[in-house]
Write an enzyme that holds these catalytic residues in place. Structure first.
Site, mmCIF file in Angstrom:
data_model
loop_
_atom_site.group_PDB
_atom_site.id
_atom_site.type_symbol
_atom_site.label_atom_id
_atom_site.label_comp_id
_atom_site.label_asym_id
_atom_site.label_seq_id
_atom_site.Cartn_x
_atom_site.Cartn_y
_atom_site.Cartn_z
ATOM 1 C CE LYS A 120 -5.258 -2.542 0.352
ATOM 2 N NZ LYS A 120 -5.793 -1.179 0.481
ATOM 3 C CG ASP A 127 7.753 5.234 -11.676
ATOM 4 O OD1 ASP A 127 8.365 4.151 -11.791
ATOM 5 O OD2 ASP A 127 6.533 5.346 -11.865
ATOM 6 C CB SER A 156 -0.950 -0.048 1.205
ATOM 7 O OG SER A 156 -1.908 0.969 1.148
#
Length: 357
Positions: free
Chosen positions: A292, A278, A267
């Site tokens: 998740k 990224d 999460s």
């Protein structure tokens, strides 16, 4: 069906019970994270985000009708008893909990502080075995820190309302002790099951350039399409004076970083590691994260009850789905258990990487 049950079921059952059970079953059939919240469940969920609650200290989900441990939280009864991410809980105090909803399973796991519970666990498809745990008040210290050879080490155990202020204090203490010899930073998110999303955005913002995209979500409604940036408006509010990260040293945006993840990182942990990866702000090291990445909206129904409904999925800044995929590390290294308090192999490898940076 409702009428047949009322007329012919062997025992009389109230309309309220039938309707609540129907709602619970309907939500449970959607995914493991959508659920009906009784008044007690609704209250417990609100208390949990404050960083203090009662129980065992595990984050759980459902998988194929069985309770699965996302992660035990550091320094809690479950962690001390040896529970691990991926454990399947099939019984409580000698009784099977297969087929129960996640809320019903949570009710079985909870109990008075100081009482003992015997949990039947299946690990790695081996034979079931029992773990005894003593329930306790869970006071989560979400941030821990250390210094390893002029490299800062920060461990986040959860993302609660106190995480960001704890991070600021940890970084300030590390910088004060290392000074100009600050060579790098290790952010340890292993076995961190997630928590408050705004805290994940704030943690990401501590290391990214202002206004960098941290995460976005996609769903069917306009409200489910969010874009969250490394900006105080997205984690502390509209008043710039409320930015509790403004006291952090400027080199935190550029100091070499390694993020540690494993199967227990879920999460909010995946939001942070995915954003830093990224933007090429940090190398991610460890093993595949949990996966998740769905957004649950809590919708009040009145009388203190509510429903928790999955309304969107999270994507990393580059558009990678988190849910069911997880974050794949740049450097895959399995963790090796070590004794006598020595650093584990993943931390050792992270230090080596940062020393070369």
């Amino acid at each position: 069906v409702f009428q047949r049950v009322q007329e012919q079921y062997v025992e009389e059952v109230t309309d309220k019970k039938l309707i609540e059970s129907a709602i619970s079953g309907m939500l449970q059939s959607l995914d493991p994270h959508s659920s009906y919240l009784s008044a007690d469940s609704y209250k417990d969920m609100q208390v949990k985000t404050k960083g203090k609650f009662g129980g065992l200290g595990i984050e759980i989900t459902m998988e194929d009708g069985v309770v699965k441990v996302v992660s035990p939280i550091d320094d809690t009864p479950a962690a001390k008893a040896g529970m691990k991410s991926g454990d399947l809980i099939i019984g409580v105090d000698g009784e099977s909990i297969r087929g129960l909803t996640i809320n019903e399973s949570v009710s079985k796991l909870r109990g008075p502080v100081g009482s003992k519970i015997i949990i039947t666990v299946v690990r790695d498809k081996q034979d079931p075995y029992e773990i005894e745990i003593k329930r306790d008040i869970i006071n989560i210290k979400s941030v821990k820190h250390n210094i390893i050879k002029n490299i800062g080490y920060v461990r986040l155990t959860t993302f609660s309302d106190t995480t960001t202020s704890g991070l600021e204090k940890a970084i300030t203490e590390i910088k004060k002790n290392i000074g100009n010899k600050f060579q790098g930073l290790i952010l340890d998110l292993r076995n961190n099951p997630g928590g408050v999303v705004s805290s994940a955005v704030a943690v990401s913002a501590a290391f990214l350039k202002k206004d960098s995209l941290v995460v976005y979500s996609d769903g069917r409604t306009a409200d489910s399409k969010m874009r969250l940036f490394a900006n105080p408006r997205n984690y502390s509010g509209p008043n710039p004076e409320d930015d509790y990260l403004k006291a952090l040293p400027p080199e935190l945006k550029t100091v070499p970083m390694v993020v540690l993840v494993n199967a227990g990182s879920a999460s909010a942990s995946e939001i942070v590691s995915g954003a830093l990866q990224d933007h090429q702000r940090a190398k991610v090291l460890g093993t595949q994260s949990f996966g998740k990445g769905s957004v649950q909206s809590v919708i009040p129904l009145g009388d203190g009850r509510g429903i928790k409904l999955t309304t969107a999925h999270y994507l990393t800044p580059s558009g990678r789905f988190i849910h069911g995929q997880g974050i794949e590390p740049d450097i895959i290294i399995e963790q090796v258990e070590q004794q006598h308090g020595s650093n584990d192999n993943q931390i050792t490898r992270a230090v080596q990487l940062l020393k070369k940076s």
